[in-house]
Design an enzyme around this catalytic site. Structure first.
Site, mmCIF file in Angstrom:
data_model
loop_
_atom_site.group_PDB
_atom_site.id
_atom_site.type_symbol
_atom_site.label_atom_id
_atom_site.label_comp_id
_atom_site.label_asym_id
_atom_site.label_seq_id
_atom_site.Cartn_x
_atom_site.Cartn_y
_atom_site.Cartn_z
ATOM 1 N N HIS A 17 0.745 -1.298 -0.003
ATOM 2 C CA HIS A 17 0.019 0.017 0.004
ATOM 3 C C HIS A 17 0.781 1.207 -0.041
ATOM 4 O O HIS A 17 0.780 2.311 -0.866
ATOM 5 C CB HIS A 17 -0.903 -0.151 1.171
ATOM 6 C CG HIS A 17 -1.786 1.185 1.491
ATOM 7 N ND1 HIS A 17 -3.118 1.132 1.480
ATOM 8 C CD2 HIS A 17 -1.373 2.268 1.869
ATOM 9 C CE1 HIS A 17 -3.371 2.603 1.606
ATOM 10 N NE2 HIS A 17 -2.515 3.246 1.931
ATOM 11 N N GLU A 18 2.056 1.448 1.039
ATOM 12 C CA GLU A 18 2.778 2.382 1.026
ATOM 13 C C GLU A 18 3.517 2.561 -0.174
ATOM 14 O O GLU A 18 3.918 3.708 -0.620
ATOM 15 C CB GLU A 18 3.674 2.242 2.178
ATOM 16 C CG GLU A 18 2.984 2.382 3.589
ATOM 17 C CD GLU A 18 1.863 3.073 3.682
ATOM 18 O OE1 GLU A 18 2.201 4.578 3.190
ATOM 19 O OE2 GLU A 18 1.010 3.033 4.542
ATOM 20 N N HIS A 39 1.755 4.565 -2.809
ATOM 21 C CA HIS A 39 1.850 5.852 -2.643
ATOM 22 C C HIS A 39 3.175 6.424 -3.155
ATOM 23 O O HIS A 39 3.333 7.450 -3.727
ATOM 24 C CB HIS A 39 1.874 6.118 -1.248
ATOM 25 C CG HIS A 39 0.609 5.998 -0.455
ATOM 26 N ND1 HIS A 39 -0.739 6.721 -1.159
ATOM 27 C CD2 HIS A 39 -0.054 5.609 0.605
ATOM 28 C CE1 HIS A 39 -1.628 6.414 -0.148
ATOM 29 N NE2 HIS A 39 -1.352 5.675 0.709
ATOM 30 N N ASP A 77 -5.960 8.600 3.818
ATOM 31 C CA ASP A 77 -6.012 8.851 2.153
ATOM 32 C C ASP A 77 -7.242 9.520 1.590
ATOM 33 O O ASP A 77 -7.103 10.329 0.781
ATOM 34 C CB ASP A 77 -5.808 7.530 1.617
ATOM 35 C CG ASP A 77 -4.455 6.790 1.767
ATOM 36 O OD1 ASP A 77 -3.392 7.679 2.092
ATOM 37 O OD2 ASP A 77 -4.312 5.558 1.947
HETATM 38 ZN ZN ZN Z 1 -2.397 5.230 2.533
#
Ligand code: ZN
Length: 379
Positions: A58-59, A62, A165
């Site tokens: 997930h990171e 980003h 987010d």
């Molecule tokens: Zn996030």
């Protein structure tokens, strides 16, 4: 960050794990060992590791999109309560912030879709309804649990509460309509209302971890507001206005003790080391203290100074200076008017400017702003 160690390097980005991370693995093990013994403990620990692999991805979502838009990714850090992508700089356009924010949850949606497919192919899906502590450690349990976890990660992160987010998506959307300052204060206010509601819900339902996270969201929203306010204030002020005009400069053959004496008897903490009217290095308070602690008080300044002096034009805004300091990890920059050296600006000067400038007459308005450097933590 202190107390963290590297576990992987993906696409040139370090993935670091904080020492306290072991707690969450222990919690996973404990939760499954009650009914299923040692085998359950191993299974629970493995589930937590798999969950945090998803968080790291997930990171990474980003991070990769942020890097595509010119931001620097310092590291991905995994903590017991989640992951953080340490980004330096800020998105140039609201659309960039929107896409960076969406990239994280999009990874979890993709993982959930893949897990749905795998579970479907293996015929595991009917087990979804009776998934719980009663189901024993098995591949089916693991795959279904991870499917649910990724769906939960996507949904939770898209709650429109800054700094989650979803809050960033909301802020970016509002920015397009009303500009970043008003968008941030609106998104931060909405974030705090949601955080209070989540906190109340968490207390009533006994979810202590959720209570803690909602507290972090509340504080994070305040931080976002302060950072944006600092950016608004500093964005209007040129570097040429804030450098120290009465600065004491050092010569390369001064000693550390001389610098210490200056720090003791003036407000100045950082010194340009000058040779023939040109700064050839910088000595900061931290450098002086370190040298003194090592008993090197009589050492020449030339041997200890930082030789890389970051230059900025006097017409650049303090907001740009803050960004540069953060990007180059430097505590001081040298201000130039064309080729002419004017003076230094340090972190202390920035904080001073921020404190004083917020009391200037309208359109700027008061309030405590604590952090000028645009260093964002994306969860
Ligand atoms: Zn996030």
């Amino acid at each position: 960050m202190k107390w963290s160690f590297k576990v992987a390097r993906i696409a040139g980005i370090d993935v670091n794990v904080h020492a306290t991370f072991g707690l969450i693995v222990a919690v996973g093990a404990l939760e499954w060992s009650g009914r299923h013994g040692a085998q359950g403990a191993l299974f629970g620990a493995a589930l937590m590791l798999a969950l945090f692999a998803c968080v790291a991805l997930h990171e990474l979502g980003h991070s990769l999109v942020a890097r595509r838009f010119g931001l620097t990714v310092r590291e991905i850090l995994l903590l017991p309560i989640g992951g953080v992508a340490m980004l330096v700089g800020r998105p140039e356009r609201p659309l960039h912030e929107l896409l960076i924010a969406l990239a994280g949850p999009a990874v979890n949606v993709a993982l959930a879709a893949a897990l749905l497919l795998v579970n479907g192919v293996l015929g595991f899906l009917p087990g979804l309804t009776e998934l719980g502590a009663a189901s024993g450690p098995s591949l089916q349990t693991a795959l279904l649990w991870l499917l649910g976890a990724n769906m939960a990660l996507a949904v939770f992160n898209m709650i429109p509460a800054l700094p989650l987010d979803g809050g960033r998506v909301l802020r970016a959307g509002l920015s397009m309509a009303v500009g970043p300052a008003r968008a941030t204060s609106a998104a931060a206010a909405i974030g705090q209302v949601i955080a209070v509601a989540l906190f109340a819900f968490a207390l009533i339902s006994g979810h202590l971890v959720l209570a803690f996270i909602s507290l972090l969201v509340f504080l994070g929203a305040s931080q976002e507001r302060a950072t944006e306010r600092a950016r608004t204030i500093l964005g209007d002020v040129p570097a040429g206005r804030a450098y120290n005009r009465r600065a004491i400069a050092l010569s390369p053959c001064d000693r550390v003790n001389d610098a210490a004496e200056h720090i003791l008897t003036t407000y100045q903490t950082d010194f340009a080391v000058m040779l023939e009217g040109e700064p050839i290095g910088v000595l900061t308070r931290a450098d002086v203290i370190r040298a003194l602690a090592e008993g090197a008080g009589s050492a020449y300044v030339a041997g200890l100074m930082r030789r890389e002096v970051v230059r900025v034009g006097a017409d650049r805004s303090l907001d740009e200076v803050a960004r540069l300091m953060s990007e180059k990890s430097t505590p001081v920059v040298a201000v130039y008017d064309g080729e002419r050296y004017l003076g230094l600006i340090s972190h202390e000067d920035m904080a001073e400017a921020l404190t004083l400038l917020q009391f200037l007459p309208a359109p700027r308005q008061g309030g405590a702003a604590s952090q000028a450097a645009p260093r964002a933590q994306w969860t």
